[in-house]
Scaffold this motif. Structure first.
Motif, mmCIF file in Angstrom:
data_model
loop_
_atom_site.group_PDB
_atom_site.id
_atom_site.type_symbol
_atom_site.label_atom_id
_atom_site.label_comp_id
_atom_site.label_asym_id
_atom_site.label_seq_id
_atom_site.Cartn_x
_atom_site.Cartn_y
_atom_site.Cartn_z
ATOM 1 N N GLU A 9 -80.596 96.146 -41.293
ATOM 2 C CA GLU A 9 -81.378 95.323 -40.755
ATOM 3 C C GLU A 9 -81.533 95.018 -39.310
ATOM 4 O O GLU A 9 -82.036 94.066 -38.618
ATOM 5 C CB GLU A 9 -80.924 93.940 -41.436
ATOM 6 N N GLY A 10 -80.584 95.758 -38.413
ATOM 7 C CA GLY A 10 -80.365 95.638 -37.286
ATOM 8 C C GLY A 10 -79.528 94.486 -36.666
ATOM 9 O O GLY A 10 -79.580 94.145 -35.289
ATOM 10 N N MET A 11 -78.801 93.660 -37.474
ATOM 11 C CA MET A 11 -77.942 92.614 -37.295
ATOM 12 C C MET A 11 -76.419 93.151 -36.372
ATOM 13 O O MET A 11 -75.993 92.510 -35.617
ATOM 14 C CB MET A 11 -77.624 91.861 -38.541
ATOM 15 N N ILE A 12 -75.957 94.252 -37.029
ATOM 16 C CA ILE A 12 -74.648 94.694 -36.417
ATOM 17 C C ILE A 12 -74.859 96.281 -36.230
ATOM 18 O O ILE A 12 -75.890 96.897 -36.916
ATOM 19 C CB ILE A 12 -73.430 94.413 -37.207
ATOM 20 N N ASN A 13 -74.089 96.784 -35.545
ATOM 21 C CA ASN A 13 -74.056 98.455 -35.416
ATOM 22 C C ASN A 13 -73.149 98.956 -36.430
ATOM 23 O O ASN A 13 -72.156 98.443 -37.075
ATOM 24 C CB ASN A 13 -73.908 98.762 -34.049
ATOM 25 N N LYS A 14 -72.898 100.141 -36.635
ATOM 26 C CA LYS A 14 -72.139 101.043 -37.512
ATOM 27 C C LYS A 14 -70.526 100.712 -36.946
ATOM 28 O O LYS A 14 -69.857 100.615 -38.075
ATOM 29 C CB LYS A 14 -72.483 102.555 -37.420
ATOM 30 N N GLN A 15 -70.447 100.693 -35.798
ATOM 31 C CA GLN A 15 -68.665 100.491 -35.632
ATOM 32 C C GLN A 15 -68.321 99.178 -36.094
ATOM 33 O O GLN A 15 -67.174 99.027 -36.884
ATOM 34 C CB GLN A 15 -68.512 100.524 -34.245
ATOM 35 N N ILE A 16 -69.088 97.873 -36.053
ATOM 36 C CA ILE A 16 -68.842 96.705 -36.456
ATOM 37 C C ILE A 16 -68.717 96.624 -37.965
ATOM 38 O O ILE A 16 -67.764 96.050 -38.411
ATOM 39 C CB ILE A 16 -69.790 95.621 -35.842
ATOM 40 N N ALA A 17 -69.614 97.585 -38.456
ATOM 41 C CA ALA A 17 -69.802 97.582 -39.939
ATOM 42 C C ALA A 17 -68.509 98.132 -40.649
ATOM 43 O O ALA A 17 -67.966 97.519 -41.541
ATOM 44 C CB ALA A 17 -70.920 98.278 -40.538
ATOM 45 N N LEU A 18 -67.870 99.165 -39.843
ATOM 46 C CA LEU A 18 -66.656 99.920 -40.388
ATOM 47 C C LEU A 18 -65.489 99.139 -40.347
ATOM 48 O O LEU A 18 -64.586 99.152 -41.194
ATOM 49 C CB LEU A 18 -66.655 101.223 -39.651
ATOM 50 N N MET A 19 -65.389 98.136 -39.237
ATOM 51 C CA MET A 19 -64.435 97.291 -39.022
ATOM 52 C C MET A 19 -64.323 96.056 -39.963
ATOM 53 O O MET A 19 -63.131 95.673 -40.041
ATOM 54 C CB MET A 19 -64.319 96.812 -37.522
ATOM 55 N N ARG A 20 -65.639 95.769 -40.408
ATOM 56 C CA ARG A 20 -65.530 94.677 -41.310
ATOM 57 C C ARG A 20 -65.085 94.879 -42.653
ATOM 58 O O ARG A 20 -64.531 93.905 -43.348
ATOM 59 C CB ARG A 20 -66.920 94.126 -41.270
ATOM 60 N N VAL A 21 -65.119 96.244 -43.164
ATOM 61 C CA VAL A 21 -64.848 96.582 -44.319
ATOM 62 C C VAL A 21 -63.248 96.947 -44.354
ATOM 63 O O VAL A 21 -62.847 97.877 -43.799
ATOM 64 C CB VAL A 21 -65.494 97.564 -44.993
ATOM 65 N N LYS A 22 -62.353 96.197 -45.221
ATOM 66 C CA LYS A 22 -60.754 96.058 -44.948
ATOM 67 C C LYS A 22 -60.585 97.198 -46.043
ATOM 68 O O LYS A 22 -61.217 97.628 -46.898
ATOM 69 C CB LYS A 22 -60.308 94.918 -45.611
ATOM 70 N N PRO A 23 -59.493 98.015 -45.723
ATOM 71 C CA PRO A 23 -58.779 99.015 -46.731
ATOM 72 C C PRO A 23 -58.894 98.700 -47.999
ATOM 73 O O PRO A 23 -59.062 99.311 -49.035
ATOM 74 C CB PRO A 23 -57.500 99.356 -46.140
ATOM 75 N N ASP A 24 -58.236 97.400 -48.328
ATOM 76 C CA ASP A 24 -58.175 97.101 -49.621
ATOM 77 C C ASP A 24 -59.451 96.739 -50.350
ATOM 78 O O ASP A 24 -59.550 96.856 -51.739
ATOM 79 C CB ASP A 24 -57.108 95.512 -49.730
ATOM 80 N N GLN A 25 -60.590 96.239 -49.545
ATOM 81 C CA GLN A 25 -61.692 96.032 -50.021
ATOM 82 C C GLN A 25 -62.416 97.722 -50.639
ATOM 83 O O GLN A 25 -63.165 97.958 -51.463
ATOM 84 C CB GLN A 25 -62.867 95.479 -49.114
ATOM 85 N N LEU A 26 -62.102 98.663 -49.644
ATOM 86 C CA LEU A 26 -62.356 100.153 -50.134
ATOM 87 C C LEU A 26 -61.598 100.661 -51.365
ATOM 88 O O LEU A 26 -62.296 101.075 -52.320
ATOM 89 C CB LEU A 26 -62.173 100.837 -48.980
#
Length: 232
Positions: free
Chosen positions: A45-62
């Motif tokens: 949707e263009g709200m954030i970029n890929k780098q921010i998206a990657l940092m938002r997902v925590k390892p325990d969530q993966l």
């Protein structure tokens, strides 16, 4: 507010004399699957970029996607028996047994079991390995059961003080519920919750989550660490 903060918001509000008053807003909590989907959707949707998206997902969530999880709708309808410390991720359902030998024996007969102990020791390892999950009345996040279960990626809840175990009678009192050997329970090791009976599980299969695969593609684009494994 979501557009302003570029993230999902948990909002508190009140209505007084016909007016809507916003009390506070904060980033909303989410489980692993939701965190991945939200991050990918916001990039689309263009709200954030890929780098921010990657940092938002925590390892325990993966990690949640790599283990069976309780079906959220079925979990809402299930009867909660007790809570403990979430020592091992994922969900599991099985018939309760009280000794490591019984866990191994039942497993060898094709039964799914959950091993209940006051606390575990190295002598219980064979039963812990055979069980779908481990539940203890004592212990913390660095107890024997917790460390072994996390190392195996096995569902585990420890320090559940509501368990009153009678090993001689092979039964456990949890609140006003008396459970005997062979009764079914279900555990959510990610949240530390124990439910009565069988609750539907969602099998662990990251390939069924297109957002997960897309997020991993983005990770490959920016990573600088190469990973090599020995397949012997």
């Amino acid at each position: 507010l979501e557009n302003h903060y570029s993230d999902m918001q948990d909002i508190e509000f009140t209505i007084q004399e016909g007016k809507l008053w916003m009390l506070q807003t904060r980033v909303g909590k989410r489980n692993g699957a939701a965190a991945i989907k939200m991050a990918v959707d916001m990039v689309r949707e263009g709200m954030i970029n890929k780098q921010i998206a990657l940092m938002r997902v925590k390892p325990d969530q993966l990690d949640e996607l790599l283990h069976p999880m309780l079906d959220s709708q079925a979990e809402q309808k299930a009867m909660l028996l007790a809570k403990g410390l979430p020592a091992g991720p994922g969900g599991a359902t099985g018939q309760i047994v009280f000794t490591a030998d019984d866990a191994e024996s039942w497993h060898n007969n094709g039964d799914k079991v959950i091993l209940i102990r006051e606390e575990t020791s190295p002598e219980d390892v064979h039963g812990m390995h055979a069980a779908e999950a481990i539940l203890t009345a004592k212990g913390g996040m660095t107890s024997h059961a917790a460390l072994v279960a996390r190392g195996w990626g096995k569902c585990c809840i420890v320090g559940c003080g509501d368990l009153h175990i009678n090993f001689h009678a092979k039964e456990v009192q949890i609140g006003d519920q008396l459970l005997r050997e062979g009764d079914w329970i279900t555990m959510n090791g990610t949240l530390g919750k124990i439910y009565s009976g069988q609750v539907d599980l969602i099998p662990a299969d990251p390939d069924t989550h297109p957002e997960y695969k897309e997020l991993m593609t983005w990770a490959d684009e920016v990573r600088i660490l190469n990973i090599r494994t020995n397949a012997e």
